[in-house]
Design a protein around this motif. Structure first.
Motif, short mmCIF file in Angstrom:
data_model
loop_
_atom_site.label_atom_id
_atom_site.label_comp_id
_atom_site.label_asym_id
_atom_site.label_seq_id
_atom_site.Cartn_x
_atom_site.Cartn_y
_atom_site.Cartn_z
N ALA A 1 5.24 21.43 37.05
CA ALA A 1 6.51 20.73 37.22
C ALA A 1 7.22 21.17 38.50
CB ALA A 1 7.41 20.97 36.02
N ILE B 1 7.17 15.22 34.40
CA ILE B 1 7.82 16.52 34.61
C ILE B 1 8.49 17.03 33.33
CG2 ILE B 1 9.72 17.68 35.82
CD1 ILE B 1 8.98 16.01 38.29
N ASP C 1 10.85 19.83 40.67
CA ASP C 1 11.91 19.97 39.67
C ASP C 1 12.61 21.32 39.85
OD1 ASP C 1 13.01 18.88 36.92
OD2 ASP C 1 12.67 21.04 36.69
#
Length: 227
Positions: free
Chosen positions: A171, A141, A176
């Motif tokens: 990501a 990520i 995230d």
């Protein structure tokens, strides 16, 4: 040795240090890299032994010089933790690079950071992107976000908002919060993708549910615009 080592790991995981440590030390003394690395972690964390950072570094170093990439990465981390001194930063970079060349994903991201920011090595955006990409393509990520930044800023690649969006989206799909916020903002702005307010709302909402303040504020602002 592998079978004995796996037995040791099982004992350690069960908290049976008294039985595990003699065999682990014996394997390490015989040069078994995985045992040297694991013994080093025991010393670093005070796991079954009294914490001893010097002994931790010795054991991990013994594994690292055999090419064990987890140990090489840990050597980079341990040098980086010392902070400040140029030589330590250079040593950290060299160990990260060794681990990265052995396929260690986190190390590939760290080498990218070193090249991008000129930490322990001369700044080189092209090399930074090369290592970021290696890690990003394996699902890292932070590396995917770094690729997004690189394409936004045109560092090491030709600036391309669509490519930047693609990496941020990778990501974001892994959960995230910062990436979800960026994806929401790109949908709201129509930057690198078609403008889509409902998609913007969806991505802002996902990040907001995790308490990400920028996303919460963006969601409020978006609602205000639609009133």
């Amino acid at each position: 040795m592998k079978e004995l080592f796996e037995q040791c790991i099982q004992l350690l995981e069960n908290g049976n240090y008294a039985e595990a440590m003699p065999t682990l030390r014996d394997l390490a003394d015989k040069g078994y890299a995985e045992a040297q690395y694991r013994l080093g972690l025991c010393y670093r964390n005070g796991e079954g032994v009294e914490q001893n950072m010097e002994q931790a570094m010795i054991s991990i170093f013994d594994a690292a010089v055999q090419g064990y990439n987890k140990a090489q990465f840990e050597m980079g981390e341990m040098h980086g933790e010392k902070g400040g001194l140029l030589m330590c930063k250079q040593e950290a970079f060299l160990w990260y690079r060794a681990a990265a060349r052995g396929g260690h994903t986190e190390a590939q991201y760290e080498v990218g950071n070193c090249y991008y920011n000129g930490i322990g090595v001369a700044r080189n955006y092209d090399m930074a992107v090369e290592f970021y990409r290696l890690a990003a393509e394996k699902g890292s990520i932070p590396a995917q976000i770094a690729m997004g930044h690189s394409y936004d800023d045109g560092n090491g690649v030709i600036a391309n908002a669509k490519e930047a969006f693609t990496w941020y989206l990778k990501a974001a799909k892994q959960g995230d919060d910062s990436a979800m916020f960026v994806v929401g903002s790109r949908y709201e702005q129509g930057k690198g993708t078609e403008r889509d307010v409902e998609e913007a709302r969806e991505w802002y909402s996902r990040a907001a549910r995790d308490g990400y303040e920028d996303a919460i504020n963006a969601l409020h602002d978006l609602d205000g615009l639609l009133v």
